[in-house]
Design a protein around this motif. Sequence first.
Motif, mmCIF file in Angstrom:
data_model
loop_
_atom_site.group_PDB
_atom_site.id
_atom_site.type_symbol
_atom_site.label_atom_id
_atom_site.label_comp_id
_atom_site.label_asym_id
_atom_site.label_seq_id
_atom_site.Cartn_x
_atom_site.Cartn_y
_atom_site.Cartn_z
ATOM 1 N N GLU A 144 -7.285 2.512 -6.983
ATOM 2 C CA GLU A 144 -6.312 1.419 -6.894
ATOM 3 C C GLU A 144 -4.902 1.959 -6.718
ATOM 4 O O GLU A 144 -4.104 1.429 -5.927
ATOM 5 C CB GLU A 144 -6.402 0.548 -8.145
ATOM 6 C CG GLU A 144 -7.693 -0.267 -8.228
ATOM 7 C CD GLU A 144 -7.837 -0.997 -9.551
ATOM 8 O OE1 GLU A 144 -7.003 -0.742 -10.458
ATOM 9 O OE2 GLU A 144 -8.776 -1.809 -9.681
ATOM 10 N N ALA A 145 -4.575 3.032 -7.457
ATOM 11 C CA ALA A 145 -3.246 3.628 -7.349
ATOM 12 C C ALA A 145 -3.021 4.216 -5.956
ATOM 13 O O ALA A 145 -1.933 4.083 -5.378
ATOM 14 C CB ALA A 145 -3.079 4.716 -8.412
ATOM 15 N N LEU A 146 -4.044 4.854 -5.394
ATOM 16 C CA LEU A 146 -3.925 5.436 -4.059
ATOM 17 C C LEU A 146 -3.770 4.354 -2.996
ATOM 18 O O LEU A 146 -3.000 4.513 -2.037
ATOM 19 C CB LEU A 146 -5.153 6.298 -3.753
ATOM 20 C CG LEU A 146 -5.245 7.638 -4.490
ATOM 21 C CD1 LEU A 146 -6.615 8.263 -4.280
ATOM 22 C CD2 LEU A 146 -4.147 8.596 -4.030
ATOM 23 N N GLU A 147 -4.481 3.257 -3.160
ATOM 24 C CA GLU A 147 -4.368 2.164 -2.187
ATOM 25 C C GLU A 147 -2.980 1.528 -2.238
ATOM 26 O O GLU A 147 -2.404 1.175 -1.196
ATOM 27 C CB GLU A 147 -5.448 1.124 -2.460
ATOM 28 C CG GLU A 147 -6.850 1.620 -2.090
ATOM 29 C CD GLU A 147 -7.942 0.639 -2.422
ATOM 30 O OE1 GLU A 147 -9.068 0.807 -1.914
ATOM 31 O OE2 GLU A 147 -7.685 -0.305 -3.199
ATOM 32 N N GLN A 148 -2.436 1.407 -3.440
ATOM 33 C CA GLN A 148 -1.076 0.878 -3.561
ATOM 34 C C GLN A 148 -0.073 1.839 -2.917
ATOM 35 O O GLN A 148 0.852 1.414 -2.211
ATOM 36 C CB GLN A 148 -0.728 0.662 -5.033
ATOM 37 C CG GLN A 148 -1.499 -0.476 -5.683
ATOM 38 C CD GLN A 148 -1.257 -0.569 -7.178
ATOM 39 O OE1 GLN A 148 -0.435 0.152 -7.738
ATOM 40 N NE2 GLN A 148 -1.988 -1.461 -7.841
ATOM 41 N N LEU A 149 -0.281 3.129 -3.137
ATOM 42 C CA LEU A 149 0.576 4.142 -2.516
ATOM 43 C C LEU A 149 0.473 4.063 -0.997
ATOM 44 O O LEU A 149 1.493 4.118 -0.288
ATOM 45 C CB LEU A 149 0.164 5.538 -3.002
ATOM 46 C CG LEU A 149 0.828 6.729 -2.295
ATOM 47 C CD1 LEU A 149 2.334 6.734 -2.568
ATOM 48 C CD2 LEU A 149 0.189 8.044 -2.740
ATOM 49 N N ALA A 150 -0.744 3.943 -0.493
ATOM 50 C CA ALA A 150 -0.961 3.868 0.953
ATOM 51 C C ALA A 150 -0.214 2.683 1.559
ATOM 52 O O ALA A 150 0.407 2.797 2.626
ATOM 53 C CB ALA A 150 -2.457 3.758 1.257
ATOM 54 N N GLY A 151 -0.268 1.533 0.883
ATOM 55 C CA GLY A 151 0.433 0.356 1.377
ATOM 56 C C GLY A 151 1.939 0.564 1.440
ATOM 57 O O GLY A 151 2.587 0.186 2.437
ATOM 58 N N ARG A 152 2.487 1.186 0.396
ATOM 59 C CA ARG A 152 3.934 1.440 0.367
ATOM 60 C C ARG A 152 4.344 2.430 1.450
ATOM 61 O O ARG A 152 5.365 2.241 2.137
ATOM 62 C CB ARG A 152 4.352 1.975 -1.007
ATOM 63 C CG ARG A 152 4.222 0.969 -2.142
ATOM 64 C CD ARG A 152 5.004 1.423 -3.358
ATOM 65 N NE ARG A 152 4.579 2.737 -3.834
ATOM 66 C CZ ARG A 152 3.607 2.923 -4.723
ATOM 67 N NH1 ARG A 152 2.941 1.877 -5.222
ATOM 68 N NH2 ARG A 152 3.290 4.146 -5.136
ATOM 69 N N ILE A 153 3.541 3.483 1.612
ATOM 70 C CA ILE A 153 3.871 4.504 2.613
ATOM 71 C C ILE A 153 3.763 3.933 4.026
ATOM 72 O O ILE A 153 4.595 4.229 4.900
ATOM 73 C CB ILE A 153 2.933 5.723 2.451
ATOM 74 C CG1 ILE A 153 3.197 6.415 1.114
ATOM 75 C CG2 ILE A 153 3.116 6.696 3.602
ATOM 76 C CD1 ILE A 153 4.609 6.934 0.929
ATOM 77 N N ALA A 154 2.766 3.102 4.267
ATOM 78 C CA ALA A 154 2.608 2.484 5.586
ATOM 79 C C ALA A 154 3.806 1.601 5.900
ATOM 80 O O ALA A 154 4.335 1.621 7.022
ATOM 81 C CB ALA A 154 1.316 1.677 5.630
ATOM 82 N N GLN A 155 4.259 0.839 4.912
ATOM 83 C CA GLN A 155 5.412 -0.029 5.115
ATOM 84 C C GLN A 155 6.673 0.785 5.398
ATOM 85 O O GLN A 155 7.489 0.427 6.253
ATOM 86 C CB GLN A 155 5.631 -0.908 3.879
ATOM 87 C CG GLN A 155 6.594 -2.059 4.093
ATOM 88 C CD GLN A 155 6.182 -2.958 5.239
ATOM 89 O OE1 GLN A 155 5.003 -3.309 5.370
ATOM 90 N NE2 GLN A 155 7.122 -3.309 6.104
ATOM 91 N N LYS A 156 6.788 1.917 4.699
ATOM 92 C CA LYS A 156 7.940 2.793 4.920
ATOM 93 C C LYS A 156 7.918 3.369 6.335
ATOM 94 O O LYS A 156 8.956 3.438 7.015
ATOM 95 C CB LYS A 156 7.947 3.932 3.893
ATOM 96 C CG LYS A 156 9.113 4.889 4.034
ATOM 97 C CD LYS A 156 9.055 5.968 2.959
ATOM 98 C CE LYS A 156 10.198 6.962 3.115
ATOM 99 N NZ LYS A 156 10.150 8.025 2.061
ATOM 100 N N ALA A 157 6.749 3.804 6.781
ATOM 101 C CA ALA A 157 6.619 4.373 8.125
ATOM 102 C C ALA A 157 6.985 3.349 9.194
ATOM 103 O O ALA A 157 7.663 3.672 10.183
ATOM 104 C CB ALA A 157 5.198 4.888 8.340
ATOM 105 N N VAL A 158 6.545 2.111 8.994
ATOM 106 C CA VAL A 158 6.828 1.056 9.972
ATOM 107 C C VAL A 158 8.315 0.699 9.972
ATOM 108 O O VAL A 158 8.940 0.562 11.034
ATOM 109 C CB VAL A 158 5.974 -0.198 9.671
ATOM 110 C CG1 VAL A 158 6.428 -1.376 10.539
ATOM 111 C CG2 VAL A 158 4.494 0.098 9.914
#
Length: 210
Positions: A144-158
């Motif tokens: 769950e923590a990794l998925e939340q991290l992935a979402g934040r990082i994807a938003q940052k990249a975009v």
Amino acid sequence: MKKAVTTAKTIDEAVELALKELAVPKSRVKVRVLEEPSKGFLGLIGTKNAKVEVEVNHDPVEDGKAFLADVLDKMKVSVRIETRPHEDGILFDIVGENLGMIIGRRGQTLDSLQYLVNVVANRHAQKHVRIVLDAENYRTKRKEALEQLAGRIAQKAVSTRRSVRLEPMSAAERKVIHAYLQSRTDVVTYSEGEEPQRYIVVSPKQAKEA
């Protein structure tokens, strides 16, 4: 294969001796009678004992569990190991208190134990069995923590239109990131570097395609 050869007055007695020596139940062994017992002349002279060979049928789950229990005992932690089916194979859930030492920093100790358990479990197995170790529901919480991290990082990249590099992770954790972001149409993920420093890069799709 682990085996024992024993003798006794009867086949059953010889088998029981072998089971005690091997410390396994009868359901986990294969018995081969090497010599039948005989009473000899008048039941006295030339009496011959039964001789059997008892060989352990290796059960990868039981072998892995026994190995893990022995390691945890040497670590002097009071726990119990519960086994149940898991989407990736068989789950060994370590239940007890204060399991931080077993989990380790970011699950590194748990991952190392899992690797060793799988090596031991499959050493004699005819068919490979995948065993997953967990403690205090760490795997679910970490996912769950990794998925939340992935979402934040994807938003940052975009939003920045720039690739973002994550810190090095294990192959299992990288798999969680890749799987979580693979359905997104605005980013792509890929791994770079060599183990154990291999890491994920999350890029806005335009930047990767360019």
